[in-house]
Design an enzyme around this catalytic site. Structure first.
Site, mmCIF file in Angstrom:
data_model
loop_
_atom_site.group_PDB
_atom_site.id
_atom_site.type_symbol
_atom_site.label_atom_id
_atom_site.label_comp_id
_atom_site.label_asym_id
_atom_site.label_seq_id
_atom_site.Cartn_x
_atom_site.Cartn_y
_atom_site.Cartn_z
ATOM 1 N N GLU A 110 0.737 -1.379 0.078
ATOM 2 C CA GLU A 110 -0.003 -0.036 -0.014
ATOM 3 C C GLU A 110 0.854 1.236 -0.064
ATOM 4 O O GLU A 110 1.886 1.218 0.722
ATOM 5 C CB GLU A 110 -1.050 0.038 1.091
ATOM 6 C CG GLU A 110 -1.792 -1.243 1.208
ATOM 7 C CD GLU A 110 -2.754 -1.080 2.546
ATOM 8 O OE1 GLU A 110 -2.711 0.065 3.304
ATOM 9 O OE2 GLU A 110 -3.542 -2.163 2.742
ATOM 10 N N GLU A 177 -8.780 1.541 -4.158
ATOM 11 C CA GLU A 177 -9.830 1.233 -3.313
ATOM 12 C C GLU A 177 -10.298 2.432 -2.776
ATOM 13 O O GLU A 177 -9.611 3.369 -2.380
ATOM 14 C CB GLU A 177 -9.118 0.548 -2.132
ATOM 15 C CG GLU A 177 -10.152 0.259 -0.789
ATOM 16 C CD GLU A 177 -9.776 -0.918 -0.052
ATOM 17 O OE1 GLU A 177 -8.726 -1.328 -0.166
ATOM 18 O OE2 GLU A 177 -10.515 -1.140 1.122
HETATM 19 N N1 MHF Z 1 -14.547 -7.877 5.014
HETATM 20 C C1 MHF Z 1 -13.739 -6.956 4.756
HETATM 21 N N2 MHF Z 1 -13.765 -6.426 3.631
HETATM 22 C C2 MHF Z 1 -13.127 -5.402 2.919
HETATM 23 O O1 MHF Z 1 -13.326 -4.914 1.951
HETATM 24 C C3 MHF Z 1 -11.860 -4.902 3.882
HETATM 25 C C4 MHF Z 1 -11.666 -5.862 4.984
HETATM 26 N N3 MHF Z 1 -12.540 -6.625 5.486
HETATM 27 N N4 MHF Z 1 -10.806 -5.622 5.640
HETATM 28 C C5 MHF Z 1 -9.688 -4.734 5.170
HETATM 29 C C6 MHF Z 1 -10.022 -3.740 4.557
HETATM 30 C C7 MHF Z 1 -10.892 -2.730 4.904
HETATM 31 N N5 MHF Z 1 -11.737 -2.169 4.398
HETATM 32 C C8 MHF Z 1 -12.961 -1.189 4.824
HETATM 33 C C9 MHF Z 1 -13.623 -1.405 5.667
HETATM 34 C C10 MHF Z 1 -14.602 -0.303 5.987
HETATM 35 C C11 MHF Z 1 -15.055 0.401 4.906
HETATM 36 C C12 MHF Z 1 -16.162 1.458 5.067
HETATM 37 O O2 MHF Z 1 -16.787 1.393 6.315
HETATM 38 N N6 MHF Z 1 -16.163 2.362 4.332
HETATM 39 C C13 MHF Z 1 -17.341 3.560 4.421
HETATM 40 C C14 MHF Z 1 -17.096 4.719 3.805
HETATM 41 C C15 MHF Z 1 -16.836 5.702 4.801
HETATM 42 C C16 MHF Z 1 -16.704 6.975 3.977
HETATM 43 O O3 MHF Z 1 -17.712 7.577 3.646
HETATM 44 O O4 MHF Z 1 -15.629 7.700 4.070
HETATM 45 C C17 MHF Z 1 -18.810 2.758 3.847
HETATM 46 O O5 MHF Z 1 -19.787 3.184 3.965
HETATM 47 O O6 MHF Z 1 -18.503 2.061 2.783
HETATM 48 C C18 MHF Z 1 -14.144 0.515 3.712
HETATM 49 C C19 MHF Z 1 -13.188 -0.276 3.616
HETATM 50 C C20 MHF Z 1 -11.646 -2.971 2.969
HETATM 51 N N7 MHF Z 1 -10.941 -3.989 3.278
HETATM 52 C C1 KIV Z 2 -9.323 -5.542 -0.236
HETATM 53 C C2 KIV Z 2 -7.915 -5.978 -0.940
HETATM 54 C C3 KIV Z 2 -7.552 -5.134 -2.085
HETATM 55 C C4 KIV Z 2 -7.154 -6.047 0.212
HETATM 56 O O1 KIV Z 2 -5.847 -5.578 0.310
HETATM 57 C C5 KIV Z 2 -7.394 -7.244 1.007
HETATM 58 O O2 KIV Z 2 -8.109 -8.140 1.178
HETATM 59 O O3 KIV Z 2 -6.233 -7.223 2.044
HETATM 60 MG MG MG Z 3 -5.006 -5.733 1.785
#
Ligand code: MHF
Ligand code: KIV
Ligand code: MG
EC number: 2.1.2.11
Length: 269
Positions: A110, A177
């Site tokens: 990253e 992402e």
């Molecule tokens: N189960 C899982 N799925 C994932 O995609 C993921 C993981 N774990 N763990 C590592 C990261 C963490 N990720 C995440 C976790 C939470 C949001 C999240 O809550 N995003 C908000 C947006 C926040 C904003 O508006 O700024 C959302 O509502 O989607 C996003 C990426 C993506 N990755």
């Molecule tokens: C969400 C993807 C791109 C990742 O980095 C992960 O699964 O750890």
């Molecule tokens: Mg990752």
């Protein structure tokens, strides 16, 4: 320099999914995905941690080995976990070598222009590298949570500059992402190597999702960018509940699950 090829108009997008063990790797491969990512998301999806800062190189290598023992045809990419590439080039190459010896064909890390020296060292060491920009989960502490990145012209241009720096350093692809579609499009158009989006809009050269989010094994709310294609948690719970009821009501085991006193094929000598 390893060079990806930009998808021609009308060509099929790349499909990547995470996998963490032999069964999930078999499922991904049988479904015909192009790339399998052994993500540091194993921390939250499988190991019960709140974020991806809790797993190290040994954890990732363990899961990479399980995935590759399934013999997938898809290209296996492994996440370099935090902080295995934040303490200089030598330790980053050593970490990548452990993942390659566990079976990975490439590593992902990253960050943008800041990571150029490490990307160059890995490419020098013959390890193919995938970049990862935008909402980088290993930055959860300084970001103050998982926050959408790349909003507005200035942030979008910074993202493009970071992506170009990674490309010049030799990455073969870049994960984007948690950014608006305009940013996903701008980076995709600026790069020759393919972009793979997760919450980066429809214009990336490919898309990736976390296995547990897409098959419904994640009990919590999934990020906005995830789509649930099955309810495996619900199905698995129903299956175990049916077993429990059968045991409690005397329906299990039945004759089919019981060894007869006399073996049908004659008793062993
Ligand atoms: N189960 C899982 N799925 C994932 O995609 C993921 C993981 N774990 N763990 C590592 C990261 C963490 N990720 C995440 C976790 C939470 C949001 C999240 O809550 N995003 C908000 C947006 C926040 C904003 O508006 O700024 C959302 O509502 O989607 C996003 C990426 C993506 N990755
Ligand atoms: C969400 C993807 C791109 C990742 O980095 C992960 O699964 O750890
Ligand atoms: Mg990752």
């Amino acid at each position: 320099m390893v060079r990806g090829r930009k998808r021609a108009k009308g060509a099929e997008p790349l499909v990547m999914v995470t996998a963490y063990d032999a069964p999930s790797a078999r499922v991904a491969d049988a479904a015909g995905v192009d790339l399998i990512l052994v993500g540091d998301s194993v921390a939250n999806t499988v190991l019960g941690y709140p974020d991806t800062l809790q797993v190290d190189v040994a954890d990732l290598a363990h899961h990479v080995a399980a995935v590759t023992r399934a013999g997938p045809r898809a290209l296996v990419v492994a996440d370099l976990p935090w902080p295995s590439y934040h303490q200089g080039r030598r330790t980053a190459v050593r970490a990548a070598a452990r993942l390659v010896r566990a079976g990975a064909k490439a590593v992902k890390l990253e960050g943008g222009a800041l990571r150029v020296p490490v990307v160059e060292a890995l490419v020098d060491a013959e390890v193919p590298v995938m970049g990862h920009l935008g909402l980088t989960p290993q930055s959860v502490l300084p970001m103050g949570g998982y926050r959408v990145q790349g909003r507005g012209a200035e942030a979008r241009e910074r993202l493009v500059a970071d992506a170009l720096a990674l490309e010049a350093a030799g990455v073969f692809a870049v994960v984007l992402e948690g950014i608006p579609p305009a940013a996903g499009r701008a980076v995709t158009e600026a790069l020759e190597v393919p972009t793979i989006g997760i919450g980066a809009g429809p214009d990336c050269d490919g898309q990736v999702l976390v296995f547990h989010d897409l098959v419904g094994l994640n009990p919590g709310p999934v990020p906005r960018f995830a789509r649930r294609y099955a309810d495996l948690l619900g199905q698995a719970t129903e299956a175990v509940a049916a077993f429990a009821a059968d045991v409690r009501e005397g329906r299990f085991p039945g004759p089919e699950e019981t060894y007869p006193e006399d073996a049908p094929g004659g008793s062993p000598a």
